[in-house]
Write a protein that holds these residues in place. Structure first.
Motif, PDB file in Angstrom:
ATOM      1  N   ASN A   1       0.816  -1.206   0.000  1.00 55.29           N
ATOM      2  CA  ASN A   1       0.000   0.000   0.000  1.00 55.29           C
ATOM      3  C   ASN A   1       0.853   1.262   0.000  1.00 55.29           C
ATOM      4  O   ASN A   1       0.403   2.323  -0.433  1.00 55.29           O
ATOM      5  CB  ASN A   1      -0.938   0.005   1.213  1.00 55.29           C
ATOM      6  N   VAL A   2       2.088   1.146   0.496  1.00 55.36           N
ATOM      7  CA  VAL A   2       2.976   2.316   0.547  1.00 55.36           C
ATOM      8  C   VAL A   2       3.311   2.784  -0.861  1.00 55.36           C
ATOM      9  O   VAL A   2       3.194   3.968  -1.198  1.00 55.36           O
ATOM     10  CB  VAL A   2       4.265   1.989   1.323  1.00 55.36           C
ATOM     11  N   SER A   3       3.704   1.824  -1.709  1.00 57.25           N
ATOM     12  CA  SER A   3       4.090   2.190  -3.077  1.00 57.25           C
ATOM     13  C   SER A   3       2.964   1.974  -4.082  1.00 57.25           C
ATOM     14  O   SER A   3       3.142   2.203  -5.274  1.00 57.25           O
ATOM     15  CB  SER A   3       5.307   1.364  -3.499  1.00 57.25           C
ATOM     16  N   GLU A   4       1.780   1.510  -3.585  1.00 54.75           N
ATOM     17  CA  GLU A   4       0.623   1.236  -4.433  1.00 54.75           C
ATOM     18  C   GLU A   4       1.001   0.326  -5.605  1.00 54.75           C
ATOM     19  O   GLU A   4       0.762   0.622  -6.770  1.00 54.75           O
ATOM     20  CB  GLU A   4       0.008   2.552  -4.932  1.00 54.75           C
ATOM     21  N   THR A   5       1.604  -0.802  -5.242  1.00 54.28           N
ATOM     22  CA  THR A   5       2.005  -1.795  -6.239  1.00 54.28           C
ATOM     23  C   THR A   5       1.556  -3.174  -5.795  1.00 54.28           C
ATOM     24  O   THR A   5       1.322  -3.426  -4.607  1.00 54.28           O
ATOM     25  CB  THR A   5       3.533  -1.817  -6.420  1.00 54.28           C
ATOM     26  N   TYR A   6       1.436  -4.050  -6.787  1.00 57.04           N
ATOM     27  CA  TYR A   6       1.357  -5.475  -6.500  1.00 57.04           C
ATOM     28  C   TYR A   6       2.780  -5.985  -6.482  1.00 57.04           C
ATOM     29  O   TYR A   6       3.602  -5.598  -7.329  1.00 57.04           O
ATOM     30  CB  TYR A   6       0.543  -6.201  -7.564  1.00 57.04           C
ATOM     31  N   VAL A   7       3.109  -6.878  -5.542  1.00 60.89           N
ATOM     32  CA  VAL A   7       4.507  -7.252  -5.367  1.00 60.89           C
ATOM     33  C   VAL A   7       4.646  -8.737  -5.037  1.00 60.89           C
ATOM     34  O   VAL A   7       3.805  -9.334  -4.366  1.00 60.89           O
ATOM     35  CB  VAL A   7       5.163  -6.401  -4.248  1.00 60.89           C
ATOM     36  N   CYS A   8       5.733  -9.331  -5.560  1.00 66.35           N
ATOM     37  CA  CYS A   8       6.197 -10.652  -5.131  1.00 66.35           C
ATOM     38  C   CYS A   8       7.608 -10.461  -4.606  1.00 66.35           C
ATOM     39  O   CYS A   8       8.493 -10.003  -5.339  1.00 66.35           O
ATOM     40  CB  CYS A   8       6.191 -11.644  -6.289  1.00 66.35           C
ATOM     41  N   ASN A   9       7.828 -10.799  -3.358  1.00 64.99           N
ATOM     42  CA  ASN A   9       9.146 -10.616  -2.735  1.00 64.99           C
ATOM     43  C   ASN A   9       9.629 -11.969  -2.237  1.00 64.99           C
ATOM     44  O   ASN A   9       9.308 -12.390  -1.129  1.00 64.99           O
ATOM     45  CB  ASN A   9       9.049  -9.613  -1.593  1.00 64.99           C
ATOM     46  N   LEU A  10      10.381 -12.670  -3.087  1.00 65.98           N
ATOM     47  CA  LEU A  10      10.951 -13.967  -2.709  1.00 65.98           C
ATOM     48  C   LEU A  10      12.297 -13.711  -2.051  1.00 65.98           C
ATOM     49  O   LEU A  10      13.269 -13.336  -2.712  1.00 65.98           O
ATOM     50  CB  LEU A  10      11.112 -14.864  -3.942  1.00 65.98           C
ATOM     51  N   ARG A  11      12.367 -13.899  -0.754  1.00 65.16           N
ATOM     52  CA  ARG A  11      13.539 -13.478   0.022  1.00 65.16           C
ATOM     53  C   ARG A  11      14.718 -14.431  -0.090  1.00 65.16           C
ATOM     54  O   ARG A  11      15.835 -14.074   0.259  1.00 65.16           O
ATOM     55  CB  ARG A  11      13.152 -13.304   1.489  1.00 65.16           C
ATOM     56  N   ARG A  12      14.477 -15.663  -0.539  1.00 68.97           N
ATOM     57  CA  ARG A  12      15.591 -16.597  -0.706  1.00 68.97           C
ATOM     58  C   ARG A  12      15.302 -17.502  -1.894  1.00 68.97           C
ATOM     59  O   ARG A  12      14.153 -17.686  -2.299  1.00 68.97           O
ATOM     60  CB  ARG A  12      15.802 -17.444   0.549  1.00 68.97           C
ATOM     61  N   SER A  13      16.344 -18.066  -2.447  1.00 73.51           N
ATOM     62  CA  SER A  13      16.192 -18.932  -3.613  1.00 73.51           C
ATOM     63  C   SER A  13      15.442 -20.209  -3.237  1.00 73.51           C
ATOM     64  O   SER A  13      15.635 -20.759  -2.147  1.00 73.51           O
ATOM     65  CB  SER A  13      17.564 -19.296  -4.187  1.00 73.51           C
ATOM     66  N   VAL A  14      14.592 -20.651  -4.150  1.00 76.03           N
ATOM     67  CA  VAL A  14      13.845 -21.893  -3.950  1.00 76.03           C
ATOM     68  C   VAL A  14      14.028 -22.739  -5.204  1.00 76.03           C
ATOM     69  O   VAL A  14      13.520 -22.408  -6.274  1.00 76.03           O
ATOM     70  CB  VAL A  14      12.344 -21.621  -3.714  1.00 76.03           C
ATOM     71  N   GLY A  15      14.786 -23.843  -5.072  1.00 74.92           N
ATOM     72  CA  GLY A  15      15.063 -24.675  -6.240  1.00 74.92           C
ATOM     73  C   GLY A  15      15.828 -23.883  -7.288  1.00 74.92           C
ATOM     74  O   GLY A  15      16.874 -23.284  -7.009  1.00 74.92           O
ATOM     75  N   ASP A  16      15.294 -23.867  -8.507  1.00 77.67           N
ATOM     76  CA  ASP A  16      15.944 -23.144  -9.594  1.00 77.67           C
ATOM     77  C   ASP A  16      15.538 -21.674  -9.648  1.00 77.67           C
ATOM     78  O   ASP A  16      16.052 -20.919 -10.483  1.00 77.67           O
ATOM     79  CB  ASP A  16      15.586 -23.799 -10.945  1.00 77.67           C
ATOM     80  N   VAL A  17      14.623 -21.268  -8.782  1.00 76.80           N
ATOM     81  CA  VAL A  17      14.136 -19.880  -8.797  1.00 76.80           C
ATOM     82  C   VAL A  17      14.959 -19.046  -7.829  1.00 76.80           C
ATOM     83  O   VAL A  17      14.999 -19.322  -6.631  1.00 76.80           O
ATOM     84  CB  VAL A  17      12.644 -19.809  -8.412  1.00 76.80           C
ATOM     85  N   GLU A  18      15.627 -18.022  -8.366  1.00 71.09           N
ATOM     86  CA  GLU A  18      16.449 -17.149  -7.531  1.00 71.09           C
ATOM     87  C   GLU A  18      15.567 -16.166  -6.776  1.00 71.09           C
ATOM     88  O   GLU A  18      14.451 -15.857  -7.192  1.00 71.09           O
ATOM     89  CB  GLU A  18      17.460 -16.393  -8.390  1.00 71.09           C
ATOM     90  N   LYS A  19      16.095 -15.672  -5.648  1.00 74.23           N
ATOM     91  CA  LYS A  19      15.349 -14.667  -4.897  1.00 74.23           C
ATOM     92  C   LYS A  19      15.156 -13.432  -5.782  1.00 74.23           C
ATOM     93  O   LYS A  19      16.005 -13.097  -6.613  1.00 74.23           O
ATOM     94  CB  LYS A  19      16.071 -14.312  -3.603  1.00 74.23           C
ATOM     95  N   HIS A  20      14.030 -12.756  -5.598  1.00 75.31           N
ATOM     96  CA  HIS A  20      13.716 -11.624  -6.469  1.00 75.31           C
ATOM     97  C   HIS A  20      12.633 -10.754  -5.844  1.00 75.31           C
ATOM     98  O   HIS A  20      11.929 -11.167  -4.924  1.00 75.31           O
ATOM     99  CB  HIS A  20      13.224 -12.117  -7.833  1.00 75.31           C
ATOM    100  N   VAL A  21      12.532  -9.555  -6.361  1.00 80.64           N
ATOM    101  CA  VAL A  21      11.430  -8.651  -6.045  1.00 80.64           C
ATOM    102  C   VAL A  21      10.811  -8.233  -7.375  1.00 80.64           C
ATOM    103  O   VAL A  21      11.492  -7.670  -8.226  1.00 80.64           O
ATOM    104  CB  VAL A  21      11.896  -7.411  -5.262  1.00 80.64           C
ATOM    105  N   LEU A  22       9.535  -8.520  -7.563  1.00 83.05           N
ATOM    106  CA  LEU A  22       8.848  -8.169  -8.802  1.00 83.05           C
ATOM    107  C   LEU A  22       7.656  -7.292  -8.445  1.00 83.05           C
ATOM    108  O   LEU A  22       6.802  -7.684  -7.642  1.00 83.05           O
ATOM    109  CB  LEU A  22       8.403  -9.438  -9.526  1.00 83.05           C
TER     110      LEU A  22
END
Length: 514
Positions: free
Chosen positions: A294-315
């Protein structure tokens, strides 16, 4: 026998042979032989032909015969008791053990059996605390769990309010007996005897009990230690009791406790947005559901650590523009659906079925919801059972037979649920059509214009409309800075349009045949 060995007497007088032993002729003759070795005879007052003194040559023979008959009678009585207990159990009677917390038992005549049926106990208007009844407390615990409060937090709340525990609700003698039995089963501790100290285990045991929904209970699951639902030969749940809540609500509660069902569709701040935090908006990198900042009025995915082949990321993606893009593409798709196009026909079929199910009469809708909840529950039970077999919990002939009997019951119940769900959906779809004309009636060629139906709908209404035509909205990473904000967001958003639920593929499901 010690006195016989000391030769303190010559004769043992018994009332009946069954008072000496019921273990059969071999055990009786063993006792008689040992007594005879010390010169001691056996005489029965009610069976005069049992007399093993020296002047009765037939005494030992009669003794062996009566011992065998007594043993058979004992076996017959035991079998009768077991059969009666199984018959009562099959009817769902609360046959043994203390009455569950919050319930009371009532004896009811069913055919030739007197069964004990449960119903919620007395309720009061008192606030939750020392003066509230067990039934009050059970409903309070259910409502707290449904609102998302965890078991340990519930136990703290109940303790802080000085609410009586299941032990505290018993009279002194019953509580003492229960405490002593509990301390024998497990390590003792100060909380074992506490009448106001709630624990998360006690709360979980209450919430997991199928009797909350009126179900009879079967054996305890050896892995989870939860009580299971008693099922008939067709795999259907046996429901003889009056529960605190309806089955659909209990199934939903179990899904919530298992982490399979979200207790609310709001964001962490308690607000409800068009796309965020209800599972339809997915991250294109990790496929997780996207939440709201709500602060930045965005939809967000915040993966804080790598899971399998998926690296941590903020989208992230801008909330307002994403809402507009999805709404515009949704209405454009709805307006252009072509009944001659196979892909559009599939979307229309899925939307029509979903709309029909929502609009069906309340009784049919309630039955459909319960059948779907039952289906999810029994399928979850089947997965657990298969995993238990993989883990080696059903070894040996007896174990394999137990697995086979249980999985066949589950499969019959699954098939019955699926057939009934198909019937209810077909009936609803036949009687209902999509109100396309009504949706576009006041759009003036722009369904998103001010004053349109879309602009008047609540967020919940918009979600409901979206879910008719859309399965998922996927947000992909930004790959360019070129173009307008609208163009960039439009390029990142991918929509998975609704598809009818595929039929079950029998080859993908493990089955057991007789």
């Amino acid at each position: 026998m010690e006195d016989a060995r000391a030769r303190k007497f010559d004769v043992v007088v018994i009332y009946m042979l069954s008072r000496l032993t019921r273990q059969g002729a071999a055990e009786a003759l063993k006792i008689q032989k040992e007594l005879a070795s010390y010169g001691v005879a056996l005489v029965s007052t009610q069976e005069p032909f049992i007399n093993t003194s020296d002047d009765n040559p037939f005494g030992v023979a009669f003794f062996a015969l009566i011992a065998g008959l007594a043993h058979q009678e004992s076996k017959n009585k035991s079998k009768f008791i077991r059969d009666a207990f199984e018959a009562l159990k099959a009817k769902g009677s609360h046959s043994s053990g203390p009455v569950p917390y919050g319930f009371e038992a009532e004896a009811v005549q069913v055919e030739k059996f007197t069964v004990r049926l449960l119903k919620p106990g007395e309720t009061s208007d008192a606030e939750i605390g020392p003066g509230s009844t067990p039934a009050d407390n059970v409903m309070h615990i259910i409502e707290l769990a449904e609102s998302g409060v965890k078991e340990n937090a519930i136990s703290v709340l109940m303790t802080d309010k000085r609410t009586k525990t299941p032990l505290g609700s018993l009279d002194d003698d019953a509580a003492k007996a229960r405490i002593e039995a509990a301390q024998k089963r497990r390590k003792g501790g100060p909380n074992d005897a506490a009448k106001l100290e709630w624990s998360d285990k006690v709360v979980r045991r209450i919430l997991r009990d199928p009797r909350l929904a009126g179900f009879a209970i079967g054996p305890v699951d050896p892995k989870t230690r939860n009580r299971t639902i008693l099922r008939d030969e067709e795999g259907q749940p046996v429901r003889p009791h009056e529960g605190f809540i309806e089955p659909k609500r209990w199934y939903d509660l179990q899904a919530l406790l298992d982490g399979r069902k979200r207790e609310r569709n709001m964001d962490r701040a308690g607000t409800m947005t068009f796309l965020g935090s209800w599972g339809i908006l997915r991250c294109g990198k990790c496929k997780s559901g996207m939440t709201v900042s709500n602060v930045s009025e965005t939809y967000v995915c915040n993966l804080r650590r790598s899971v399998g082949d998926v690296e941590k990321h903020v989208l992230r993606i801008a909330m307002e523009d994403t809402n507009k893009v999805v709404a515009a593409r949704l209405w454009a798709k709805a307006a252009s659906l072509d009944p001659e196009n196979d892909e559009d026909v599939a979307i229309l079929a899925a939307a029509a079925e979903r709309f029909a199910v929502r609009g069906t009469d309340p009784q049919a809708a309630e039955e459909l919801a319960e059948q779907e909840a039952q289906l999810l529950h029994v399928q979850g039970s089947m997965r657990e059972l298969y995993q238990d077999r993989t883990d080696g919990l059903y070894e040996g002939t007896t174990g394999r037979q137990a697995f086979k009997d249980t999985i066949q019951k589950y499969q019959r119940h699954e098939a019955a649920c699926m057939a009934r769900i198909d019937e209810l959906k077909a009936a609803a779809t036949t009687a209902t059509r999509l109100p396309m004309d009504e949706w576009f009636a006041d759009s003036d060629d722009d369904p998103l214009s001010p004053g349109s139906l879309w602009s008047r709908w609540s967020v919940e209404d918009k979600r409901s409309f979206l879910s008719l035509f859309v399965d998922e909205v996927i947000v992909n990473p930004n790959t360019t800075r070129a173009g307008t904000s609208w163009d960039r967001i439009n390029g990142r958003v991918e929509i998975e349009w609704a598809k009818p639920k595929p039929a079950e593929d029998d080859e993908d499901n493990e089955s057991v045949t007789a």
